[in-house]
Design a protein around this motif. Structure first.
Motif, PDB file in Angstrom:
ATOM      1  N   SER A 462       0.831  -1.208   0.000  1.00 52.45           N
ATOM      2  CA  SER A 462       0.000   0.000   0.000  1.00 52.45           C
ATOM      3  C   SER A 462       0.864   1.256   0.000  1.00 52.45           C
ATOM      4  O   SER A 462       0.571   2.235  -0.692  1.00 52.45           O
ATOM      5  CB  SER A 462      -0.927  -0.005   1.220  1.00 52.45           C
ATOM      6  OG  SER A 462      -1.753  -1.138   1.222  1.00 52.45           O
ATOM      7  N   SER A 465       2.471   1.668  -3.453  1.00 53.80           N
ATOM      8  CA  SER A 465       1.462   2.100  -4.424  1.00 53.80           C
ATOM      9  C   SER A 465       1.090   3.561  -4.231  1.00 53.80           C
ATOM     10  O   SER A 465       0.945   4.317  -5.202  1.00 53.80           O
ATOM     11  CB  SER A 465       0.226   1.210  -4.290  1.00 53.80           C
ATOM     12  OG  SER A 465      -0.809   1.657  -5.144  1.00 53.80           O
ATOM     13  N   LYS A 466       0.973   3.968  -2.975  1.00 48.34           N
ATOM     14  CA  LYS A 466       0.608   5.359  -2.702  1.00 48.34           C
ATOM     15  C   LYS A 466       1.708   6.315  -3.121  1.00 48.34           C
ATOM     16  O   LYS A 466       1.459   7.361  -3.735  1.00 48.34           O
ATOM     17  CB  LYS A 466       0.296   5.516  -1.213  1.00 48.34           C
ATOM     18  CG  LYS A 466      -0.265   6.861  -0.824  1.00 48.34           C
ATOM     19  CD  LYS A 466      -0.656   6.875   0.636  1.00 48.34           C
ATOM     20  CE  LYS A 466      -1.274   8.218   1.029  1.00 48.34           C
ATOM     21  NZ  LYS A 466      -1.677   8.230   2.461  1.00 48.34           N
ATOM     22  N   SER A 468       4.071   5.749  -5.352  1.00 46.99           N
ATOM     23  CA  SER A 468       4.178   5.729  -6.812  1.00 46.99           C
ATOM     24  C   SER A 468       3.090   6.578  -7.451  1.00 46.99           C
ATOM     25  O   SER A 468       3.340   7.313  -8.418  1.00 46.99           O
ATOM     26  CB  SER A 468       4.084   4.282  -7.304  1.00 46.99           C
ATOM     27  OG  SER A 468       4.108   4.233  -8.712  1.00 46.99           O
ATOM     28  N   GLY A 469       1.871   6.503  -6.901  1.00 41.73           N
ATOM     29  CA  GLY A 469       0.793   7.334  -7.445  1.00 41.73           C
ATOM     30  C   GLY A 469       1.068   8.815  -7.270  1.00 41.73           C
ATOM     31  O   GLY A 469       0.811   9.621  -8.177  1.00 41.73           O
ATOM     32  N   LYS A 470       1.618   9.207  -6.110  1.00 45.49           N
ATOM     33  CA  LYS A 470       1.948  10.616  -5.894  1.00 45.49           C
ATOM     34  C   LYS A 470       3.019  11.087  -6.856  1.00 45.49           C
ATOM     35  O   LYS A 470       2.966  12.204  -7.377  1.00 45.49           O
ATOM     36  CB  LYS A 470       2.386  10.827  -4.452  1.00 45.49           C
ATOM     37  CG  LYS A 470       1.264  10.739  -3.434  1.00 45.49           C
ATOM     38  CD  LYS A 470       1.766  11.046  -2.033  1.00 45.49           C
ATOM     39  CE  LYS A 470       0.620  11.017  -1.033  1.00 45.49           C
ATOM     40  NZ  LYS A 470       1.089  11.312   0.343  1.00 45.49           N
ATOM     41  N   ARG A 471       4.011  10.250  -7.108  1.00 43.99           N
ATOM     42  CA  ARG A 471       5.083  10.642  -8.028  1.00 43.99           C
ATOM     43  C   ARG A 471       4.554  10.791  -9.451  1.00 43.99           C
ATOM     44  O   ARG A 471       4.967  11.704 -10.185  1.00 43.99           O
ATOM     45  CB  ARG A 471       6.206   9.614  -7.979  1.00 43.99           C
ATOM     46  CG  ARG A 471       7.015   9.659  -6.681  1.00 43.99           C
ATOM     47  CD  ARG A 471       8.131   8.643  -6.689  1.00 43.99           C
ATOM     48  NE  ARG A 471       8.944   8.733  -5.467  1.00 43.99           N
ATOM     49  CZ  ARG A 471       9.963   7.914  -5.182  1.00 43.99           C
ATOM     50  NH1 ARG A 471      10.274   6.937  -6.042  1.00 43.99           N
ATOM     51  NH2 ARG A 471      10.643   8.077  -4.062  1.00 43.99           N
ATOM     52  N   GLU A 472       3.652   9.906  -9.835  1.00 44.23           N
ATOM     53  CA  GLU A 472       3.066  10.038 -11.170  1.00 44.23           C
ATOM     54  C   GLU A 472       2.266  11.333 -11.290  1.00 44.23           C
ATOM     55  O   GLU A 472       2.330  12.032 -12.311  1.00 44.23           O
ATOM     56  CB  GLU A 472       2.181   8.832 -11.456  1.00 44.23           C
ATOM     57  CG  GLU A 472       2.938   7.526 -11.647  1.00 44.23           C
ATOM     58  CD  GLU A 472       2.003   6.368 -11.928  1.00 44.23           C
ATOM     59  OE1 GLU A 472       0.771   6.606 -11.957  1.00 44.23           O
ATOM     60  OE2 GLU A 472       2.494   5.247 -12.110  1.00 44.23           O
ATOM     61  N   ILE A 473       1.519  11.658 -10.231  1.00 41.66           N
ATOM     62  CA  ILE A 473       0.747  12.908 -10.258  1.00 41.66           C
ATOM     63  C   ILE A 473       1.679  14.106 -10.313  1.00 41.66           C
ATOM     64  O   ILE A 473       1.450  15.068 -11.068  1.00 41.66           O
ATOM     65  CB  ILE A 473      -0.183  12.970  -9.035  1.00 41.66           C
ATOM     66  CG1 ILE A 473      -1.252  11.881  -9.114  1.00 41.66           C
ATOM     67  CG2 ILE A 473      -0.833  14.348  -8.928  1.00 41.66           C
ATOM     68  CD1 ILE A 473      -2.138  11.812  -7.887  1.00 41.66           C
ATOM     69  N   GLN A 474       2.773  14.067  -9.534  1.00 42.61           N
ATOM     70  CA  GLN A 474       3.732  15.166  -9.568  1.00 42.61           C
ATOM     71  C   GLN A 474       4.371  15.299 -10.940  1.00 42.61           C
ATOM     72  O   GLN A 474       4.592  16.419 -11.432  1.00 42.61           O
ATOM     73  CB  GLN A 474       4.809  14.955  -8.500  1.00 42.61           C
ATOM     74  CG  GLN A 474       4.320  15.159  -7.078  1.00 42.61           C
ATOM     75  CD  GLN A 474       5.427  14.941  -6.059  1.00 42.61           C
ATOM     76  OE1 GLN A 474       6.511  14.476  -6.402  1.00 42.61           O
ATOM     77  NE2 GLN A 474       5.147  15.263  -4.804  1.00 42.61           N
ATOM     78  N   GLN A 476       3.045  14.412 -13.856  1.00 36.00           N
ATOM     79  CA  GLN A 476       2.054  14.981 -14.772  1.00 36.00           C
ATOM     80  C   GLN A 476       1.885  16.480 -14.544  1.00 36.00           C
ATOM     81  O   GLN A 476       1.822  17.267 -15.500  1.00 36.00           O
ATOM     82  CB  GLN A 476       0.715  14.265 -14.600  1.00 36.00           C
ATOM     83  CG  GLN A 476       0.729  12.800 -15.012  1.00 36.00           C
ATOM     84  CD  GLN A 476      -0.599  12.113 -14.745  1.00 36.00           C
ATOM     85  OE1 GLN A 476      -1.541  12.732 -14.236  1.00 36.00           O
ATOM     86  NE2 GLN A 476      -0.670  10.820 -15.054  1.00 36.00           N
ATOM     87  N   SER A 618       4.306  10.163   3.950  1.00 40.25           N
ATOM     88  CA  SER A 618       3.022   9.516   3.684  1.00 40.25           C
ATOM     89  C   SER A 618       2.504   8.947   4.997  1.00 40.25           C
ATOM     90  O   SER A 618       3.149   8.083   5.619  1.00 40.25           O
ATOM     91  CB  SER A 618       3.181   8.402   2.648  1.00 40.25           C
ATOM     92  OG  SER A 618       3.621   8.926   1.411  1.00 40.25           O
TER      93      SER A 618
END
Length: 687
Positions: A462, A465-466, A468-474, A476, A618
């Motif tokens: 978890s 995943s969290k 990694s999702g934040k890094r992808e949003i950053q 973008q 996080s």
């Protein structure tokens, strides 16, 4: 006939006499009478018309007046119509009449108010009228507008009067002032006002003198003011009076200047509260259309009206304001706290934000607009930190995130305190995450519990995943910001483009090549801005030294300075394509020198180490989440508090524990009783 004649009434003279059949006229004297003879054009017969106007002084004495008779001596029979128009201020009445009948004056053209009309029936008619001189009938509406400021009281009387029956030349006013300094400020204005004088040196009666005798509707205004401090912070308001007015509607409006709060005393006889909308429109809109603090109706007041004035200190202008705040606190079973605060701050002006942590709190990281910033610890015993807030790309708001930890001891009786901010807060949400196996049993504080939810287990997968999702949003967001920076550059928005490039370069959210591209674009932009700034300063220096014409004349440089929008119109934004135009009038050597100086300046600025990139924490949100809410927190440097009580979900309730204890005691009693019976039973003989 060849002529006509009539006797001229006493006191009258012929003003005009004309007619188609008239040749000329003459005046004869017979005994004591004056005879007017009309000589006609010749032998005249048929219907003829003549126009005759007689004039004379009016009768100054007021009383009975016999109407002058007009009679054609050659006429055998005579009839006609008589209309009497009174002047303003005169009332007519019929005293006696002979061979005269009254009629409606409107049928004979008598449109003047108070006119009388008669029909003359015989040649020997006689009419006596009574003349009564009327006094002026004055009615009015007055708005006494009082504005209270610090050290000044300004009064304005906006008056609208109606004059009936007779005209007037002056109007008396009794002003409630006696101070000589205040008397010097008295002035009157209006279309018909000629002067405003005091009747005597020691009298409070003043006269409004008009340019001519006035009748009907008139408007004027009177102003005066008093300076100085008020006794006991109280202002006494006295109403002015108009001795000549028969009917008067008097209104008082009280207004306050900045930082003044008004309160009125108990209203005495003659003072009545009124609504601002009830004031007549003519005087209400004479100067101010806005609503005052108080509105009163004064009907012959016996005493003055006391207004208490309270002065408030000047409030500091808010440079920052928290428009939205989200606090998330994760609790451990031993009571330790980990809190993250995310706030949207409206930035009016660049300023510093002070954050006071709870006792024992330790600041972990601070981000402003997703960038790490330097923070300093304030002196004193308070655990307070301070950092600078800059607006984002919209020049209005900033995103702030910081995290801190606080040690604890127990969850049974837990007291949570929010950080202390030096700005007001709005739209506050506080999520408290209880450990697995614990539940909230009681809550209190200055926030309201609005929601409860459960979070799934938080493990390594978890977390990865969290993150990694934040890094992808950053990533973008960084790509979008880099693209937006290029669009801003082409639009000439230099400041916003510089902020966007600096944000992308400092976040390191993209790959190494993209970060280097953003850093190079930022350095080029800063260099261009430095070149344009140096060149503009050079042009200004040239114009200042060439004001007297002694410097060497350079028409190209003068033309470039005249075309420079930064120099002429303070327009700081420019597009990259305009750089050559802004550098017009320079030689290649000049541009090379400016390039080297600007590069040195930018290199010196870039050499400054940015704030170390902090770790984005996080929070392990696992367990039951309790959400508390509050709409606004106005008090600055005051924490929000929660008093919470947690207990184990698997604990045995009190009544169940008591029941089990009672059951065990009963079993023990039964076993003991059984043992006693067995020991006392008689033994059987052996067989």
């Amino acid at each position: 006939l060849f002529q006509l004649s009539f006797e001229l009434p006493a006191g009258l003279e012929v003003e005009s006499l004309s007619g188609p059949a008239l040749h000329h006229w003459a005046e004869l004297s017979e005994a004591d009478a004056r005879i007017i003879v009309l000589h006609l054009n010749g032998k005249t017969i048929g219907t003829q018309s003549f126009s005759l106007a007689l004039s004379g002084p009016s009768n100054a004495a007021v009383g009975d007046w016999q109407i002058p008779r007009f009679e054609i001596r050659e006429a055998d029979r005579q009839s006609g119509e008589l209309v009497v128009h009174p002047a303003t201020g005169i009332r007519l009445r019929t005293v006696s009449r002979q061979n005269v009948s009254e009629s409606d004056p409107r049928t004979m053209g008598g449109q003047v108010q108070g006119a009388l009309a008669f029909r003359l029936l015989q040649r020997d008619w006689n009419l006596v009228l009574g003349i009564e001189q009327l006094d002026p009938w004055i009615t009015g509406q007055v708005l006494h507008d009082v504005t209270l400021r610090e050290g000044q009281t300004r009064s304005t009387l906006m008056a609208g009067f109606q004059i009936q029956n007779a005209s007037i030349r002056t109007l008396q006013i009794a002003l409630p002032i006696s101070d000589e300094d205040e008397i010097k400020t008295v002035r009157a204005s209006g279309e018909t006002v000629s002067d405003f004088v005091r009747t005597s040196p020691d009298s409070n009666i003043w006269e409004v003198q008009f340019k001519r005798r006035v009748l009907g509707d008139i408007q004027f205004r009177i102003e005066y003011e008093r300076r100085g401090e008020r006794q006991n912070e109280t202002e006494q308001i006295n109403a002015a009076s108009f001795p000549q007015a028969r009917q008067l509607a008097y209104y008082v409006a009280v207004r306050a200047g900045g930082r003044l709060e008004l309160q009125h005393d108990i209203l005495a006889d003659g003072w009545q509260p009124a609504d601002w909308s009830t004031v007549p429109t003519a005087i209400r809109h004479a100067e101010h259309g806005n609503t005052p603090v108080f509105t009163f109706r004064a009907a012959t007041p016996s005493t003055s009206l006391g207004i208490r004035v309270k002065r408030h200190s000047l409030a500091d202008a808010l440079k920052l304001r928290v428009a939205e705040a989200l606090l998330t606190t994760v609790l451990s079973p031993n009571g330790d706290q980990l809190t993250a605060v995310e706030a949207t701050i409206e930035v009016i002006q660049r300023s510093n934000l002070s954050v006071g942590l709870p006792a024992g709190g330790q600041l972990l990281s601070v981000f402003v607009n997703d960038e790490s910033v330097n923070s300093i610890r304030l002196g004193g015993n308070a655990n307070a930190w301070q950092f600078t807030i800059l607006p984002g790309i919209d020049d209005r708001t900033a995103k702030v995130r910081f995290a801190y930890s606080v040690p604890g001891d127990q969850l049974e009786q837990l007291k949570l305190a929010s950080p202390q901010l030096n700005v007001p807060l709005e739209n506050i949400l506080w999520n408290v995450v209880a450990p697995i196996g614990y539940e909230l049993t009681d809550d209190d504080g200055n926030l309201e519990l609005v929601q409860q939810s459960n979070q799934t287990s938080y493990d390594l997968d978890s977390y990865l995943s969290k993150v990694s999702g934040k890094r992808e949003i950053q990533a973008q967001q960084a790509e979008q910001l880099l693209e937006q920076a290029n669009q801003l550059l082409q639009a000439g928005e230099q400041t916003k483009a510089r902020w966007a490039l600096n944000n992308v370069a400092n976040q390191y959210a993209l790959d190494a090549a993209s970060n280097e591209d953003a850093r190079v674009q930022l350095e080029n932009l800063q260099t261009q801005q430095a070149i344009v700034g140096l060149n503009t300063r050079r042009q200004r220096l040239f114009l200042d030294n060439n004001s007297d014409g002694t410097a060497i004349d350079n028409q190209q440089l003068l033309q470039a300075a005249a075309d420079n929008p930064i120099l002429q119109a303070d327009e700081l934004n420019f597009r990259p394509q305009q750089l050559s135009q802004l550098l017009g009038g320079n030689t290649s050597e000049d541009n090379a020198v400016l390039q080297r100086i600007a590069a040195r300046l930018v290199q010196h600025q870039r050499a400054t180490q940015p704030a170390p990139q902090a770790i984005l924490i996080s929070l392990p949100e696992e367990g039951t989440v309790y959400t508390f809410s509050r709409s606004v927190q106005v008090a600055e440097n005051e924490p929000l508090e929660l008093d919470l009580s947690f207990g184990l979900k698997s604990r045995i309730q009190y009544w169940r524990s008591a029941a089990v204890g009672v059951l065990l005691l009963g079993l023990m009693f039964l076993l003991a009783a059984s043992s006693v019976r067995f020991a006392t039973a008689p033994k059987q003989p052996a067989t």
